[in-house]
Motif scaffolding. Sequence first.
Motif, PDB file in Angstrom:
ATOM      1  N   UNK A   1       0.864  -1.178   0.000  1.00 57.64           N
ATOM      2  CA  UNK A   1       0.000   0.000   0.000  1.00 57.64           C
ATOM      3  C   UNK A   1       0.902   1.230   0.000  1.00 57.64           C
ATOM      4  N   UNK A   2       0.718   2.091  -0.980  1.00 57.75           N
ATOM      5  CA  UNK A   2       1.444   3.360  -1.046  1.00 57.75           C
ATOM      6  C   UNK A   2       0.421   4.490  -1.087  1.00 57.75           C
ATOM      7  N   UNK A   3       0.539   5.456  -0.174  1.00 53.41           N
ATOM      8  CA  UNK A   3      -0.386   6.582  -0.116  1.00 53.41           C
ATOM      9  C   UNK A   3       0.291   7.869  -0.592  1.00 53.41           C
ATOM     10  N   UNK A   4      -0.523   8.813  -1.042  1.00 57.16           N
ATOM     11  CA  UNK A   4       0.019  10.064  -1.572  1.00 57.16           C
ATOM     12  C   UNK A   4      -1.032  11.161  -1.446  1.00 57.16           C
ATOM     13  N   UNK A   5      -0.613  12.424  -1.385  1.00 56.94           N
ATOM     14  CA  UNK A   5      -1.572  13.536  -1.354  1.00 56.94           C
ATOM     15  C   UNK A   5      -2.161  13.802  -2.740  1.00 56.94           C
ATOM     16  N   UNK A   6      -3.300  14.467  -2.763  1.00 59.49           N
ATOM     17  CA  UNK A   6      -4.022  14.715  -4.013  1.00 59.49           C
ATOM     18  C   UNK A   6      -3.153  15.413  -5.052  1.00 59.49           C
ATOM     19  N   UNK A   7      -2.326  16.346  -4.657  1.00 60.35           N
ATOM     20  CA  UNK A   7      -1.581  17.158  -5.616  1.00 60.35           C
ATOM     21  C   UNK A   7      -0.249  16.544  -6.043  1.00 60.35           C
ATOM     22  N   UNK A   8       0.074  15.344  -5.595  1.00 55.63           N
ATOM     23  CA  UNK A   8       1.363  14.734  -5.934  1.00 55.63           C
ATOM     24  C   UNK A   8       1.410  14.314  -7.394  1.00 55.63           C
ATOM     25  N   UNK A   9       2.576  14.511  -8.025  1.00 60.00           N
ATOM     26  CA  UNK A   9       2.773  14.092  -9.414  1.00 60.00           C
ATOM     27  C   UNK A   9       4.035  13.254  -9.609  1.00 60.00           C
ATOM     28  N   UNK A  10       4.844  13.104  -8.578  1.00 63.64           N
ATOM     29  CA  UNK A  10       6.059  12.277  -8.670  1.00 63.64           C
ATOM     30  C   UNK A  10       5.865  11.047  -7.783  1.00 63.64           C
ATOM     31  N   UNK A  11       5.730   9.896  -8.414  1.00 64.60           N
ATOM     32  CA  UNK A  11       5.420   8.662  -7.686  1.00 64.60           C
ATOM     33  C   UNK A  11       6.543   7.634  -7.763  1.00 64.60           C
ATOM     34  N   UNK A  12       7.732   8.044  -8.162  1.00 63.33           N
ATOM     35  CA  UNK A  12       8.794   7.078  -8.444  1.00 63.33           C
ATOM     36  C   UNK A  12       9.213   6.259  -7.229  1.00 63.33           C
ATOM     37  N   UNK A  13       9.293   6.865  -6.070  1.00 62.91           N
ATOM     38  CA  UNK A  13       9.674   6.110  -4.874  1.00 62.91           C
ATOM     39  C   UNK A  13       8.600   5.081  -4.524  1.00 62.91           C
ATOM     40  N   UNK A  14       7.352   5.512  -4.553  1.00 64.46           N
ATOM     41  CA  UNK A  14       6.246   4.591  -4.257  1.00 64.46           C
ATOM     42  C   UNK A  14       6.213   3.443  -5.250  1.00 64.46           C
ATOM     43  N   UNK A  15       6.457   3.737  -6.517  1.00 65.93           N
ATOM     44  CA  UNK A  15       6.383   2.697  -7.543  1.00 65.93           C
ATOM     45  C   UNK A  15       7.535   1.711  -7.435  1.00 65.93           C
ATOM     46  N   UNK A  16       8.677   2.163  -6.938  1.00 65.42           N
ATOM     47  CA  UNK A  16       9.780   1.223  -6.687  1.00 65.42           C
ATOM     48  C   UNK A  16       9.373   0.208  -5.628  1.00 65.42           C
ATOM     49  N   UNK A  17       8.662   0.655  -4.611  1.00 66.43           N
ATOM     50  CA  UNK A  17       8.175  -0.261  -3.574  1.00 66.43           C
ATOM     51  C   UNK A  17       7.115  -1.213  -4.125  1.00 66.43           C
ATOM     52  N   UNK A  18       6.259  -0.679  -5.004  1.00 69.55           N
ATOM     53  CA  UNK A  18       5.234  -1.528  -5.619  1.00 69.55           C
ATOM     54  C   UNK A  18       5.884  -2.616  -6.466  1.00 69.55           C
ATOM     55  N   UNK A  19       6.868  -2.259  -7.260  1.00 68.09           N
ATOM     56  CA  UNK A  19       7.536  -3.241  -8.119  1.00 68.09           C
ATOM     57  C   UNK A  19       8.186  -4.340  -7.307  1.00 68.09           C
TER      58      UNK A  19
END
Length: 388
Positions: free
Chosen positions: A205-223
Amino acid sequence: MRRTYLGRRQFTFVAGAAAASLAAPAIAQGEPIKVGTIFPQSGPAGPNGQAVASAVKIAAEMINAKGGVLGRRLVVVSKDDESTPAVGVTRANEMVAEKVAVVIEGWNSPVTLAMQPVLARADILDITAVSKADPILAGQANPFAIRLNSSNGQDGAVVAEILLNKLGAKRVGFLTQNDAYGNGAQAVIEAELAKLGKPWEKVVVEQFPFKQTDFRVSLANVKQAKPDAVVAINAAESSGMPALIQQYRQAGIDGVFVGAVGTILPTVYKIAGEATTGIVSADIYFADLPPFDKIKENVEFVEAFRKVHNEAPDKGAALGAAALETWASAANAAKSLDRKTVAERIRGKSVSGTVLGDVAFEANGQAKHKHTIFKVVDGKTAKIEVMK
């Protein structure tokens, strides 16, 4: 599967609205009725909110062409909530000062929840067009709440169906907007997954604020978690969602990208393009698909919207128009603008003559819907397959 072409769309916002082609019944002399709209007109959801506000204006002109409400003309007053709760409260107070008869609002659930008590205290009927969080209809802040869009509760069962029965996913991840909408949606999806009784595991599970546009760190964890499918719950369809999709593809994640219900809109295709290919999602409205292509009011609305924007309306625009049509129909039937009287003509009843056709409402004010599950087979042209 049935193959359907949505067509590539580009939003162009033009002031004004298209007038109906038929001769209008005479409208009685008297002060016009003010209708308020509060949606984001700038920021991450600005293009989406602009489309909804424009659709309400178009619907108002169409209603005026048929005699208005109680024989009076509708005039739309639009405000920008900037996708920020505090700004939404300010805009709601401005609507009170404008003495509007009704407010059509809501792209972001936190903004809707913040505005509800302001409008309720002023005895102004508040109709939510898009915001999905279940507490919006809880009755505490707004005892006469009405919502046209599907709710998190309704959508959860559909996403669970996609994950376990359509995709056969056993390892599920979540990319979740960290607010009332996103967290509520994830909680309902997990509850519905449990009801299906099939084996599955929440692996990330990766959470983020509404206005976020850079998700690279979260996506590394997802991968690293190696999910079979990932549910993306992101209401910033003009910024965050397309960025998330593009970065998801760049990260090389194998799991199927499942867009939360109603989040794969034309603005997403426009920005993310080819990266949307392979996405699975669901929605409740498609301008040119059955049954909507046979609904007289929808055909007229689509034609009027095309005249202004040179493209078909998306779901958000249709919900804005349907919200105003629902209120106008109820007010005319009740022969009143009184908030409670009009709300009681909607909640727990069916309203006819909207772009969505005849809309049945639950006792708590929630509109009932049928969802269509689809897969994007060509993101460049927004070509989809309806999944059976």
